[in-house]
Structure formats: structure tokens, C-alpha cells
Design a protein around this motif. Structure first.
Motif, PDB file in Angstrom:
ATOM      1  N   LEU A  40      82.928 156.797   4.592  1.00  0.00           N
ATOM      2  CA  LEU A  40      81.922 156.482   3.845  1.00  0.00           C
ATOM      3  C   LEU A  40      80.380 156.598   4.431  1.00  0.00           C
ATOM      4  O   LEU A  40      79.294 156.879   4.142  1.00  0.00           O
ATOM      5  N   ILE A  41      80.440 156.254   5.844  1.00  0.00           N
ATOM      6  CA  ILE A  41      79.179 156.175   6.658  1.00  0.00           C
ATOM      7  C   ILE A  41      78.972 157.745   6.949  1.00  0.00           C
ATOM      8  O   ILE A  41      77.794 158.106   6.557  1.00  0.00           O
ATOM      9  N   GLN A  42      79.749 158.581   6.980  1.00  0.00           N
ATOM     10  CA  GLN A  42      79.465 160.276   7.199  1.00  0.00           C
ATOM     11  C   GLN A  42      79.112 160.675   5.988  1.00  0.00           C
ATOM     12  O   GLN A  42      78.069 161.578   5.764  1.00  0.00           O
ATOM     13  N   ALA A  43      79.336 160.135   4.735  1.00  0.00           N
ATOM     14  CA  ALA A  43      79.041 160.418   3.235  1.00  0.00           C
ATOM     15  C   ALA A  43      77.555 159.904   3.062  1.00  0.00           C
ATOM     16  O   ALA A  43      76.999 160.228   2.043  1.00  0.00           O
ATOM     17  N   GLY A  44      77.174 158.879   3.942  1.00  0.00           N
ATOM     18  CA  GLY A  44      75.687 158.381   3.785  1.00  0.00           C
ATOM     19  C   GLY A  44      75.784 157.387   2.631  1.00  0.00           C
ATOM     20  O   GLY A  44      74.897 156.876   2.103  1.00  0.00           O
ATOM     21  N   MET A  45      77.206 156.690   2.262  1.00  0.00           N
ATOM     22  CA  MET A  45      77.127 155.807   1.331  1.00  0.00           C
ATOM     23  C   MET A  45      77.072 154.423   1.964  1.00  0.00           C
ATOM     24  O   MET A  45      76.810 153.349   1.240  1.00  0.00           O
ATOM     25  N   ILE A  46      77.354 154.178   2.960  1.00  0.00           N
ATOM     26  CA  ILE A  46      77.189 152.859   3.678  1.00  0.00           C
ATOM     27  C   ILE A  46      76.770 153.062   5.197  1.00  0.00           C
ATOM     28  O   ILE A  46      76.638 154.071   5.493  1.00  0.00           O
ATOM     29  N   GLN A  47      75.939 151.990   5.765  1.00  0.00           N
ATOM     30  CA  GLN A  47      75.460 151.858   7.050  1.00  0.00           C
ATOM     31  C   GLN A  47      75.997 150.926   7.640  1.00  0.00           C
ATOM     32  O   GLN A  47      76.512 150.005   7.307  1.00  0.00           O
ATOM     33  N   GLU A  48      76.476 151.269   8.867  1.00  0.00           N
ATOM     34  CA  GLU A  48      77.158 150.202  10.094  1.00  0.00           C
ATOM     35  C   GLU A  48      75.941 149.435  11.137  1.00  0.00           C
ATOM     36  O   GLU A  48      75.214 150.519  11.305  1.00  0.00           O
ATOM     37  N   VAL A  75      75.026 146.823  13.787  1.00  0.00           N
ATOM     38  CA  VAL A  75      75.514 145.725  14.795  1.00  0.00           C
ATOM     39  C   VAL A  75      74.508 144.703  15.132  1.00  0.00           C
ATOM     40  O   VAL A  75      73.436 144.718  15.377  1.00  0.00           O
ATOM     41  N   LEU A  76      74.928 143.375  14.542  1.00  0.00           N
ATOM     42  CA  LEU A  76      74.111 141.912  14.664  1.00  0.00           C
ATOM     43  C   LEU A  76      74.583 141.178  15.354  1.00  0.00           C
ATOM     44  O   LEU A  76      75.732 140.687  14.987  1.00  0.00           O
ATOM     45  N   ASP A  77      74.179 140.491  16.582  1.00  0.00           N
ATOM     46  CA  ASP A  77      74.761 139.664  17.519  1.00  0.00           C
ATOM     47  C   ASP A  77      76.099 140.127  17.574  1.00  0.00           C
ATOM     48  O   ASP A  77      76.951 139.116  17.799  1.00  0.00           O
ATOM     49  N   GLY A  78      76.318 141.140  17.967  1.00  0.00           N
ATOM     50  CA  GLY A  78      77.687 141.541  18.386  1.00  0.00           C
ATOM     51  C   GLY A  78      78.677 141.947  17.370  1.00  0.00           C
ATOM     52  O   GLY A  78      79.880 142.107  17.556  1.00  0.00           O
ATOM     53  N   GLN A  79      78.140 141.850  16.091  1.00  0.00           N
ATOM     54  CA  GLN A  79      79.188 141.737  14.958  1.00  0.00           C
ATOM     55  C   GLN A  79      78.824 143.087  13.873  1.00  0.00           C
ATOM     56  O   GLN A  79      77.644 143.186  13.965  1.00  0.00           O
ATOM     57  N   ARG A  80      79.806 143.684  13.519  1.00  0.00           N
ATOM     58  CA  ARG A  80      79.653 144.981  12.854  1.00  0.00           C
ATOM     59  C   ARG A  80      79.360 144.699  11.440  1.00  0.00           C
ATOM     60  O   ARG A  80      80.050 143.760  10.773  1.00  0.00           O
ATOM     61  N   ILE A  81      78.325 144.919  10.923  1.00  0.00           N
ATOM     62  CA  ILE A  81      77.887 144.706   9.541  1.00  0.00           C
ATOM     63  C   ILE A  81      77.807 145.941   8.586  1.00  0.00           C
ATOM     64  O   ILE A  81      77.030 146.946   9.136  1.00  0.00           O
ATOM     65  N   TYR A  82      78.310 146.024   7.504  1.00  0.00           N
ATOM     66  CA  TYR A  82      78.402 147.068   6.497  1.00  0.00           C
ATOM     67  C   TYR A  82      77.439 146.829   5.487  1.00  0.00           C
ATOM     68  O   TYR A  82      77.639 145.841   4.753  1.00  0.00           O
ATOM     69  N   VAL A  83      76.361 147.811   5.062  1.00  0.00           N
ATOM     70  CA  VAL A  83      75.366 147.731   4.103  1.00  0.00           C
ATOM     71  C   VAL A  83      75.596 148.937   3.190  1.00  0.00           C
ATOM     72  O   VAL A  83      75.531 150.101   3.632  1.00  0.00           O
ATOM     73  N   ILE A  84      75.814 148.648   1.867  1.00  0.00           N
ATOM     74  CA  ILE A  84      75.593 149.960   0.964  1.00  0.00           C
ATOM     75  C   ILE A  84      74.147 150.670   0.670  1.00  0.00           C
ATOM     76  O   ILE A  84      73.287 149.963   0.886  1.00  0.00           O
ATOM     77  N   THR A  85      74.349 151.817   0.716  1.00  0.00           N
ATOM     78  CA  THR A  85      72.765 152.681   0.459  1.00  0.00           C
ATOM     79  C   THR A  85      72.917 152.928  -1.014  1.00  0.00           C
ATOM     80  O   THR A  85      73.650 152.695  -1.623  1.00  0.00           O
ATOM     81  N   PRO A  86      71.559 153.315  -1.117  1.00  0.00           N
ATOM     82  CA  PRO A  86      71.108 154.026  -2.587  1.00  0.00           C
ATOM     83  C   PRO A  86      72.221 154.887  -2.998  1.00  0.00           C
ATOM     84  O   PRO A  86      72.601 154.878  -4.102  1.00  0.00           O
ATOM     85  N   GLN A  87      72.504 155.798  -2.048  1.00  0.00           N
ATOM     86  CA  GLN A  87      73.504 156.788  -2.406  1.00  0.00           C
ATOM     87  C   GLN A  87      74.938 156.030  -3.014  1.00  0.00           C
ATOM     88  O   GLN A  87      75.607 156.804  -3.828  1.00  0.00           O
ATOM     89  N   GLY A  88      75.383 155.280  -2.012  1.00  0.00           N
ATOM     90  CA  GLY A  88      76.699 154.758  -2.159  1.00  0.00           C
ATOM     91  C   GLY A  88      76.471 153.714  -3.616  1.00  0.00           C
ATOM     92  O   GLY A  88      77.589 153.877  -4.235  1.00  0.00           O
ATOM     93  N   LYS A  89      75.383 153.109  -4.030  1.00  0.00           N
ATOM     94  CA  LYS A  89      75.210 152.472  -5.093  1.00  0.00           C
ATOM     95  C   LYS A  89      75.442 153.357  -6.313  1.00  0.00           C
ATOM     96  O   LYS A  89      75.828 153.117  -7.503  1.00  0.00           O
ATOM     97  N   GLU A  90      74.619 154.651  -6.291  1.00  0.00           N
ATOM     98  CA  GLU A  90      74.889 155.590  -7.269  1.00  0.00           C
ATOM     99  C   GLU A  90      76.222 156.139  -7.435  1.00  0.00           C
ATOM    100  O   GLU A  90      76.654 156.090  -8.644  1.00  0.00           O
ATOM    101  N   TYR A  91      76.970 156.450  -6.387  1.00  0.00           N
ATOM    102  CA  TYR A  91      78.554 156.825  -6.456  1.00  0.00           C
ATOM    103  C   TYR A  91      79.273 155.684  -7.281  1.00  0.00           C
ATOM    104  O   TYR A  91      79.960 155.866  -7.905  1.00  0.00           O
TER     105      TYR A  91
END
Length: 93
Positions: free
Chosen positions: A49-57, A59-75
Motif C-alpha cells: 500500500l505504501i509503494q502504491a501511494g495509498m497509505i503513508q507511514e 514515525v511519531l514518538d518512536g511509534q509507526r503510524i499509518y495514514v490513508i492518502t487521497p489515492q487510498g481514499k479513491e481506491y
């Protein structure tokens, strides 16, 4: 026993979970639990999903956070439309 989920369904589930968490994103532990995936399987799915540009990873305070992108929302929107249509014909994705 839970029904088998194919890779397309798993991608949709991960995108749905990240969208539900909005701009703050979802942390790795919550995503693992809510998607009901092993760490290895989630790492592979997230990588795709990151490679396809649908989510972004992020790192906040040492924690991995995943956020959907506009392309991911469209998919996700198109995936949900297709799933609805398939269900109307009695087919479950």
C-alpha cells in the motif's frame, strides 16, 4: 471459523481501518488487532500500500503510524462500490 479473506479484501480492510482513524492515523498495534493479521502479513500488505501511494507511514514518538492518502481514499471508495455491486448479485468478496 472466520471466512477466508483474499488479498484484495485484506487491502480493503487495512484501508478502511486507516480511513476510520482520519488524519491522526492508526498505530501499528491497533492496525494489527483490528485487521486481524500477523505482523509479517501486515508488514507485506502495508509495504504494498505504501509503494502504491495509498497509505503513508510516519514515525511519531518512536511509534509507526499509518495514514490513508487521497489515492487510498479513491481506491477504497471504488472498492466499496464494487463490493456493493457484487453483493447485489449474491457474490461476497
Amino acid at each position: 471459523m472466520a471466512p477466508y479473506r483474499n488479498s484484495v479484501k485484506i487491502l480493503g480492510d487495512v484501508l478502511q481501518i486507516t480511513e476510520e482513524h482520519g488524519i491522526g492515523g492508526v498505530n501499528l498495534t491497533s492496525l494489527l488487532r483490528k485487521a486481524n493479521l500477523s505482523y509479517g502479513r501486515l508488514a507485506a500488505v502495508a509495504g504494498r500500500l505504501i509503494q502504491a501511494g495509498m497509505i503513508q507511514e510516519q514515525v511519531l514518538d518512536g511509534q509507526r503510524i499509518y495514514v490513508i492518502t487521497p489515492q487510498g481514499k479513491e481506491y477504497l471508495h471504488r472498492y466499496n462500490q464494487f463490493a456493493e455491486m457484487a453483493n447485489s448479485f449474491g457474490l461476497n468478496l
